[in-house]
Write a protein that holds these residues in place. Sequence first.
Motif, mmCIF file in Angstrom:
data_model
loop_
_atom_site.group_PDB
_atom_site.id
_atom_site.type_symbol
_atom_site.label_atom_id
_atom_site.label_comp_id
_atom_site.label_asym_id
_atom_site.label_seq_id
_atom_site.Cartn_x
_atom_site.Cartn_y
_atom_site.Cartn_z
ATOM 1 N N LEU A 66 -1.077 14.049 43.960
ATOM 2 C CA LEU A 66 -2.452 13.881 43.506
ATOM 3 C C LEU A 66 -2.458 13.453 42.045
ATOM 4 O O LEU A 66 -1.764 14.038 41.204
ATOM 5 C CB LEU A 66 -3.224 15.198 43.662
ATOM 6 N N ALA A 67 -3.250 12.430 41.740
ATOM 7 C CA ALA A 67 -3.400 11.947 40.368
ATOM 8 C C ALA A 67 -4.862 11.620 40.123
ATOM 9 O O ALA A 67 -5.661 11.498 41.068
ATOM 10 C CB ALA A 67 -2.528 10.718 40.126
ATOM 11 N N LEU A 68 -5.240 11.480 38.859
ATOM 12 C CA LEU A 68 -6.568 11.035 38.483
ATOM 13 C C LEU A 68 -6.481 9.571 38.086
ATOM 14 O O LEU A 68 -5.681 9.193 37.234
ATOM 15 C CB LEU A 68 -7.114 11.864 37.321
ATOM 16 N N PRO A 79 -0.101 19.531 34.357
ATOM 17 C CA PRO A 79 0.291 18.133 34.166
ATOM 18 C C PRO A 79 0.088 17.318 35.433
ATOM 19 O O PRO A 79 0.207 17.812 36.554
ATOM 20 C CB PRO A 79 1.774 18.235 33.797
ATOM 21 N N LEU A 80 -0.230 16.046 35.214
ATOM 22 C CA LEU A 80 -0.443 15.115 36.313
ATOM 23 C C LEU A 80 0.694 14.098 36.369
ATOM 24 O O LEU A 80 1.266 13.760 35.329
ATOM 25 C CB LEU A 80 -1.781 14.401 36.134
ATOM 26 N N PRO A 81 1.009 13.561 37.539
ATOM 27 C CA PRO A 81 0.431 13.890 38.836
ATOM 28 C C PRO A 81 0.907 15.247 39.350
ATOM 29 O O PRO A 81 1.944 15.751 38.930
ATOM 30 C CB PRO A 81 0.926 12.759 39.744
ATOM 31 N N VAL A 82 0.165 15.800 40.282
ATOM 32 C CA VAL A 82 0.518 17.064 40.914
ATOM 33 C C VAL A 82 1.260 16.769 42.216
ATOM 34 O O VAL A 82 0.789 15.978 43.034
ATOM 35 C CB VAL A 82 -0.738 17.899 41.215
ATOM 36 N N TYR A 83 2.406 17.395 42.382
ATOM 37 C CA TYR A 83 3.132 17.349 43.657
ATOM 38 C C TYR A 83 3.100 18.746 44.260
ATOM 39 O O TYR A 83 3.356 19.736 43.554
ATOM 40 C CB TYR A 83 4.586 16.932 43.459
ATOM 41 N N ALA A 84 2.802 18.838 45.543
ATOM 42 C CA ALA A 84 2.716 20.140 46.188
ATOM 43 C C ALA A 84 3.046 20.013 47.661
ATOM 44 O O ALA A 84 2.969 18.928 48.246
ATOM 45 C CB ALA A 84 1.318 20.734 46.007
ATOM 46 N N LEU A 106 -18.920 15.464 33.062
ATOM 47 C CA LEU A 106 -17.586 14.892 33.259
ATOM 48 C C LEU A 106 -17.600 13.985 34.488
ATOM 49 O O LEU A 106 -18.389 14.170 35.401
ATOM 50 C CB LEU A 106 -16.517 15.976 33.387
ATOM 51 N N ARG A 107 -16.722 12.996 34.476
ATOM 52 C CA ARG A 107 -16.569 12.079 35.600
ATOM 53 C C ARG A 107 -15.088 11.854 35.851
ATOM 54 O O ARG A 107 -14.301 11.777 34.906
ATOM 55 C CB ARG A 107 -17.240 10.730 35.321
ATOM 56 N N PHE A 108 -14.724 11.776 37.121
ATOM 57 C CA PHE A 108 -13.331 11.483 37.453
ATOM 58 C C PHE A 108 -13.247 10.929 38.869
ATOM 59 O O PHE A 108 -14.153 11.107 39.679
ATOM 60 C CB PHE A 108 -12.453 12.737 37.335
ATOM 61 N N SER A 109 -12.168 10.224 39.146
ATOM 62 C CA SER A 109 -11.838 9.803 40.500
ATOM 63 C C SER A 109 -10.370 10.126 40.739
ATOM 64 O O SER A 109 -9.593 10.277 39.794
ATOM 65 C CB SER A 109 -12.110 8.314 40.716
ATOM 66 N N THR A 110 -9.995 10.250 42.006
ATOM 67 C CA THR A 110 -8.650 10.694 42.335
ATOM 68 C C THR A 110 -7.901 9.641 43.138
ATOM 69 O O THR A 110 -8.492 8.783 43.807
ATOM 70 C CB THR A 110 -8.687 11.991 43.159
#
Length: 313
Positions: A66-68, A79-84, A106-110
């Motif tokens: 997962l990243a933004l 920290p990004l990206p997230v690995y799980a 706030l605004r974001f997309s993934t």
Amino acid sequence: MRDCRPDTAPPPMRRLLLFWLLIACTLTGAASARQVYPFSISAERSASGSDLIARNRGPAPVSVRLALSAADNVSATQPLPVYAVVRPHSEVRLLQIRPTHPGRGLRFSTQSTFSIGSFHAIPDPRATYRLPFANGLSFVISQAPGGPLTTHTADDSEHAVDFTMPENTPVVAARDGVVIETEAENRYGGKDRVLLAMANYVRILHADETVATYAHLAPGGVRVRPGDRVSAGTVIGLSGATGYTSGPHLHFVVQKLVRRNDGFAMVSLPFRFFVGNPPYVFEPKFRHLATADYATPGKAPPLADAGRVVQGR
């Protein structure tokens, strides 16, 4: 529901329209027959921002990245990206999003990618596999590491084994595990690369989170469902010639998931079969004539005459 009845066209046009709509409806039905793995990621509002929640409703572990891709006034909790790895039938909070400046919006997309399997998997070096067909049957290995290869040249197949096998031969699980994915709707096979992704298969997850794939099964030739627990020797399907193949055979491979670039990839693993009781353990080789005998003392499989080897892919 889609209405596929052409009610208002004149007769000649109606017949033509009916023909094309029947094709469209058939293709739509075929495309929708394959189930999408039940994994999702959603952003959910919280008192201080948003939480990104992964939900795995299926029988397999799922690896996710997962990243933004865009962010304004965003502070992430790790920290990004997230690995799980999200365990079967569970949900987990991957990331918390908070405003860098409280009081401002706030605004974001993934951006996310996921694959069935765990990139943390550690293969059990003691694992052995029974032959993937019923007791008393014998089949020749037509492709294996160290022999001539017509395929099996990519990372996900370099350690795979092909057994030349008539269509509709019962295929059994080679090791205990959980069925995590199946495909039985494909009908066609041949030496056309457009068929590469059109083989029927069963995939089984083992205790060490490696995965075995049994491929090129017959149309409708799957006898298990995702979530089923199977023991070694359980019938899971029927052999066939679907997908990219030069003839009927069973493709068997053991794999694990790894991190690669900005996502994940399956890589094949070396493995060992066993026969007999007490068992004889061996590495599969080209031209081995393997017999599923688990009642008498095990012994090394002989090499088949060259004329009995039919190259599969």
